[in-house]
Write an enzyme that holds these catalytic residues in place. Structure first.
Site, mmCIF file in Angstrom:
data_model
loop_
_atom_site.group_PDB
_atom_site.id
_atom_site.type_symbol
_atom_site.label_atom_id
_atom_site.label_comp_id
_atom_site.label_asym_id
_atom_site.label_seq_id
_atom_site.Cartn_x
_atom_site.Cartn_y
_atom_site.Cartn_z
ATOM 1 N N CYS A 27 -37.680 13.891 17.105
ATOM 2 C CA CYS A 27 -36.238 14.383 17.209
ATOM 3 C C CYS A 27 -36.521 15.384 15.938
ATOM 4 C CB CYS A 27 -35.579 13.268 16.951
ATOM 5 S SG CYS A 27 -33.730 13.741 17.232
ATOM 6 N N ARG A 31 -23.008 14.759 21.319
ATOM 7 C CA ARG A 31 -24.267 14.526 21.116
ATOM 8 C C ARG A 31 -25.057 13.933 22.417
ATOM 9 N NH1 ARG A 31 -25.728 14.920 15.856
ATOM 10 N NH2 ARG A 31 -27.668 13.697 16.228
ATOM 11 N N HIS A 53 -36.668 7.736 19.837
ATOM 12 C CA HIS A 53 -36.690 7.027 18.702
ATOM 13 C C HIS A 53 -36.979 5.622 19.331
ATOM 14 C CE1 HIS A 53 -34.883 10.063 15.697
ATOM 15 N NE2 HIS A 53 -34.096 10.144 16.811
HETATM 16 N N1 GLN Z 1 -30.214 16.582 13.432
HETATM 17 C C1 GLN Z 1 -30.981 16.866 14.518
HETATM 18 C C2 GLN Z 1 -29.770 16.754 15.817
HETATM 19 O O1 GLN Z 1 -28.645 16.100 15.595
HETATM 20 C C3 GLN Z 1 -31.919 15.682 14.795
HETATM 21 C C4 GLN Z 1 -31.374 14.287 15.000
HETATM 22 C C5 GLN Z 1 -32.418 13.338 14.895
HETATM 23 O O2 GLN Z 1 -33.479 13.534 14.490
HETATM 24 N N2 GLN Z 1 -32.031 12.059 15.552
HETATM 25 O O3 GLN Z 1 -30.032 17.463 16.879
#
Ligand code: GLN
Length: 249
Positions: A95, A129, A195
């Site tokens: 990620c 998101r 994840h």
């Molecule tokens: N900050 C990054 C995003 O929001 C990665 C987030 C994460 O590692 N879950 O895209």
């Protein structure tokens, strides 16, 4: 027996959604087989010795932590990571760590520099998101297999024409929610949005990374002794079932 030398990049800053579990799992799978393993961490301002790590790992992070890490990775650290990979080390980046493998991460007016190890760019576009359980189909050279996990990212990642994704999205969003790709793979370097943590529920991938890493110093292909993966398989099935109940492509 060859020792596995694992290097965790920024364990303090790049570790969300239980990404540290990937390190524990790698350690356990080595110990269960009697393979010596050392895990070291490298933080802001600390150097990397490219000859002293066979497997590099970087987990996910919030934008603010990525900012600190992105600056710190430029220069000598970037060169050391590239040198380790060129010499046969393996790497897993998850990620926020995955996003930093590419050329840049654009957040509105601001652009974070990446490692430039692969041709990809990430952008914070308008829109929600990309969150939820995810399953992808992957082929690392021995036929198709499924990885299951969880994703939560605001950034959308686009691969350059010369790059191959890690896999094809079965359920979930993947790199950008549009093109059906997930992650990136170039040789022994894997980047992914997954994840969970990823490895305990996809034990075969953990073993693949261990074997790749050990090959660096053993000089030939490494066969790992099989383990009883009853619990890991159950974890995989449960996440896969959750992904199936979610969004399908
Ligand atoms: N900050 C990054 C995003 O929001 C990665 C987030 C994460 O590692 N879950 O895209």
């Amino acid at each position: 027996m060859t020792e596995l030398r694992l290097l965790a990049l920024y364990p303090e800053h790049m570790n969300i959604y239980a990404d540290r579990g990937n390190l524990l799992f790698l350690r356990r799978r080595c110990e269960w087989r009697g393979i010596p393993v050392t895990i070291r961490g490298v933080g802001l301002g600390e150097p990397i010795d490219p000859d002293a790590c066979d497997l590099l790992y970087m987990g996910g992070g919030q934008d603010r932590d990525q900012r600190l890490v992105a600056e710190d990775l430029q220069g000598e650290k970037r060169e050391a990571i590239a040198a380790a990979l060129a010499d046969g080390a393996a790497m897993l980046a998850v990620c926020g760590g995955y996003q930093l493998l590419g050329g840049e991460y654009r957040l509105g007016e601001e652009t974070l520099p990446g490692l430039g190890l692969v041709d990809l760019r990430t952008e914070r576009e308008p829109g929600p998101r990309l969150i939820g359980n995810i399953a992808i189909e992957v082929d690392l050279g021995d036929g198709p297999r499924v990885l299951a996990g969880f994703e939560n990212h605001g950034g959308r990642t686009y691969l350059g024409p010369s790059e191959r994704p890690l896999g094809r999205v079965l359920h979930g969003h993947g790199n950008n929610g549009r093109d059906g790709t997930e992650g990136v793979r170039r040789g022994k370097l894997i980047g992914t949005y997954m994840h969970g943590p990823l490895l305990p529920q996809n034990a075969w991938l953990a073993d693949r990374l261990i074997a790749w890493a050990l090959e660096r110093r053993s000089g030939g292909p490494v066969e790992l002794e099989p383990l009883d993966d009853t619990l890991e398989r159950a974890a995989h099935e449960s996440t896969l079932a959750a992904a199936r109940r979610g969004r399908s492509r």
